[in-house]
Design a protein around this motif. Sequence first.
Motif, short mmCIF file in Angstrom:
data_model
loop_
_atom_site.label_atom_id
_atom_site.label_comp_id
_atom_site.label_asym_id
_atom_site.label_seq_id
_atom_site.Cartn_x
_atom_site.Cartn_y
_atom_site.Cartn_z
N GLN A 373 0.83 -1.21 0.00
CA GLN A 373 0.00 0.00 0.00
C GLN A 373 0.86 1.26 0.00
N SER A 374 1.99 1.20 0.73
CA SER A 374 2.88 2.36 0.82
C SER A 374 3.52 2.66 -0.53
N LEU A 375 4.02 1.61 -1.19
CA LEU A 375 4.64 1.80 -2.50
C LEU A 375 3.61 2.32 -3.51
N THR A 376 2.40 1.80 -3.44
CA THR A 376 1.34 2.25 -4.34
C THR A 376 1.03 3.72 -4.14
N LEU A 377 0.93 4.16 -2.89
CA LEU A 377 0.62 5.55 -2.61
C LEU A 377 1.76 6.47 -3.05
N LEU A 378 3.00 6.03 -2.89
CA LEU A 378 4.13 6.83 -3.37
C LEU A 378 4.06 7.00 -4.89
N GLU A 379 3.81 5.91 -5.59
CA GLU A 379 3.73 5.98 -7.06
C GLU A 379 2.60 6.90 -7.48
N ASN A 380 1.45 6.79 -6.83
CA ASN A 380 0.29 7.61 -7.20
C ASN A 380 0.52 9.07 -6.89
N THR A 381 1.16 9.37 -5.76
CA THR A 381 1.44 10.76 -5.39
C THR A 381 2.42 11.39 -6.37
N LEU A 382 3.44 10.62 -6.76
CA LEU A 382 4.41 11.11 -7.73
C LEU A 382 3.75 11.34 -9.08
N ARG A 383 2.96 10.38 -9.54
CA ARG A 383 2.32 10.50 -10.85
C ARG A 383 1.28 11.61 -10.85
N GLN A 384 0.61 11.81 -9.73
CA GLN A 384 -0.36 12.90 -9.62
C GLN A 384 0.30 14.25 -9.88
N ALA A 385 1.48 14.45 -9.27
CA ALA A 385 2.20 15.72 -9.46
C ALA A 385 2.69 15.86 -10.90
N LEU A 386 3.15 14.77 -11.50
CA LEU A 386 3.68 14.83 -12.86
C LEU A 386 2.57 15.08 -13.89
N GLU A 387 1.41 14.49 -13.67
CA GLU A 387 0.33 14.61 -14.66
C GLU A 387 -0.51 15.86 -14.49
N TYR A 388 -0.69 16.31 -13.24
CA TYR A 388 -1.61 17.42 -13.00
C TYR A 388 -0.93 18.68 -12.47
N GLY A 389 0.35 18.59 -12.11
CA GLY A 389 1.07 19.77 -11.68
C GLY A 389 0.65 20.27 -10.31
N PHE A 390 0.86 21.58 -10.10
CA PHE A 390 0.65 22.19 -8.79
C PHE A 390 -0.39 23.30 -8.86
N SER A 391 -0.98 23.61 -7.73
CA SER A 391 -1.95 24.71 -7.67
C SER A 391 -1.24 26.02 -7.34
N LYS A 498 -1.40 1.41 -12.86
CA LYS A 498 -2.68 1.28 -13.56
C LYS A 498 -3.81 2.02 -12.85
N LYS A 499 -3.57 2.41 -11.60
CA LYS A 499 -4.62 3.10 -10.85
C LYS A 499 -4.78 4.52 -11.38
N GLU A 500 -6.02 4.93 -11.49
CA GLU A 500 -6.29 6.29 -11.96
C GLU A 500 -6.01 7.29 -10.84
N VAL A 501 -5.35 8.37 -11.19
CA VAL A 501 -5.10 9.44 -10.22
C VAL A 501 -5.81 10.70 -10.70
N THR A 502 -6.22 11.51 -9.75
CA THR A 502 -6.88 12.77 -10.06
C THR A 502 -6.05 13.92 -9.53
N ALA A 503 -6.38 15.11 -9.96
CA ALA A 503 -5.62 16.30 -9.54
C ALA A 503 -5.72 16.47 -8.03
N TYR A 504 -4.65 16.97 -7.44
CA TYR A 504 -4.62 17.24 -6.00
C TYR A 504 -5.62 18.34 -5.67
N SER A 505 -6.39 18.11 -4.63
CA SER A 505 -7.40 19.09 -4.21
C SER A 505 -6.83 19.94 -3.10
N SER A 506 -6.62 21.21 -3.39
CA SER A 506 -6.08 22.14 -2.40
C SER A 506 -7.21 22.83 -1.67
N ALA A 507 -7.05 22.97 -0.36
CA ALA A 507 -8.07 23.63 0.46
C ALA A 507 -8.09 25.13 0.24
#
Length: 680
Positions: A373-391, A498-507
């Motif tokens: 689960q930890s490795l999966t979350l790291l990969e998803n967090t990294l890919r989220q930033a690469l695909e959707y960038g920053f706010s 293979k897991k779908e990631v969405t853009a980071y939601s900033s408060a």
Amino acid sequence: MLVAKKICNVLVVLVSLSFFLPLSSSADCLSTSWPHEKSDLSPDPSIVYGRLANGFRYILKKNQEPEHRVAMSLNIQAGSLHEDDDQRGIAHFLEHMLFNGSTHFPPGKLIEYFQSIGMSFGGDTNAHTSYDETVYDIVLPLGSTEQIKDGLLVFSDYARGALLLQEEIDRERGVILSEKRSRDSAGYRAHMKELAFSMEGTRIPERVVIGIPDTLNKADHAIMKRFYDAWYRPENMVLVMVGDFDPAVIQPLLEKQFAPLQGTGPVPTCPDFGVLPQHDKAQFFYHHEAEMGTAETAIETHWNVVPRKDSAALEIDELRKYMASTIVQHRLDELAQQSDTPFTTARIYTGIFLERFAYGEINAKCDPEKWQQSLTLLENTLRQALEYGFSEDEFQRVQKEILSDLESAVLTQNSRNSKALSFEIIRSLNRNRVFQSPEQEQDWVGSAVQDMTVAHLEKAFQEIWARASRLVKVNGNSVVSEKDPLLAVKSTYKDAGKKEVTAYSSAGAIKFPYLQLSASSEQSPVSQDLLPDIDGKRIAFANGVILNIKQTRFQENEIQLLANFGQGESGSPIPGLPLLADAVIAQSGTGRLSKDELGKVLSGSSLDLSFRVGKNAFQWQAKSLNKDIELAFQVLQSLLADPGVNQDAFVVSMDRLKQYYDSLATDVRGAMQLRGDAFL
């Protein structure tokens, strides 16, 4: 400068073993030029740079914190990477030997001399060896001309006066072997396995500073003298002096002491550091170390670079990468505060090691059964930033933090400790970076940061992770029961992709919700008393709050606050609760703001907060610049009036403590903390 400090701090985080420090390496390993001579950046104008005819260089900087003291460092720009195959461990062994007999200080006399002038061995004088440097330090308790003369004599002996007596080598051998045994922990073994994987193709895994038993057991005068003569040459040395002295007085003294020095034998050949192999697909690593208290998962990318001269363009490029990684770090910190997150801590960093090996890494610590689960979350967090960038909000937060750091450095520069300043200068020099004053940094770096945009950081982050090469690592006490653990790691990583990631939601921006005070809420003191013994004042209020104030001339432009309340450890109903409370309260924020939300509110300020359970009181400690004193009081009042005890913080803290106790239970030194202290 600030950019170099940030990157160096990242290097220290990346490899926390004490001998793995920020390093230097230039095309000419015996170059006697200064970084600023090849750069478009100007050095700190308060520093005196000098170079003798024999190539010996020196740096002198007047600094009066603490008064009358002088910090001296002799920087040898060579370490374990410069050892021959039969010398593995000799650079560090030699460092020890320079305290055991030299031209003017026979065996046993050097420590006696240090003690005679009020220095403590280890506290005021010390040394360290790393991959690419060996540094000797002295802090003179009195910066008189006589003490400085003696200090220069000691360093002159280090430089070319080592006796290297065989009987002293035999005597010190036991100390070195004992030090090697003390490092042989589960964490060290795991680190060495991972280092061999990550730095394959380079000289680094084969030149660990502590060395190998075969060399250490056979070390004699001849092999040590060969390394000493090759690398302890005046053209490979830099003397750094920072303290309460007049540089004009010091220059003739050091010229007299070091100008006669000459190297012995031919100039050595620069070592070949090797090349990192570049893969077109992910590579996988698994190592099981049952005695480790945690599992560690990581995703790394690395590539070879050509050493570059320091420049404004290089510094800005590195700073943008650092700022981009910091945005992702904020996301990881937010995740780590949630009880359903599989990891307890996570880090991301980027940098260049030895000016040749660039890297980016994201890693996490977790319980052994949660590595997938930890490795999966790291990969998803990294890919989220690469695909959707920053706010824009994330960008503004890190931008404000950098600008605040620059301002703080200017306002507190007169409070910089001479020993720490000497270390910063050497660290900058050995990375081939121009050391600048806080004003210089604030001027041009501040302007560059203000001109940056989200797009700049997104591009910088893409550049770090642009290559297909990935090193995917699982290390520690995770038991991968499959027949081929590497296939299990590979399968987990591929499934994560293979897991779908969405853009980071900033408060978005958060406003500080406290202290909407009316005039009627103000209270006048009921008493004010002078404390003449300490030149302080005590003010009592009707609600029972007592304010003690003491003005000092230390830490210019800074204020330190300490709020004591309750009974602390003495009021604990059960053992262990203070340790848990330390962690939970520090991670909880306030009743209305999580720790992450509070961090967003305080971004751009100089306020630094910490909590601890003292023996007889709970304590909130705050430190800030004078300009933020009102904010400091507001936040302290909020923490006291609306304390937070967050359930997620409790669960995460319990998990971290479990990992901590598991580590102690499998380490020899941990037995003392678990049972010895209680027995005594």
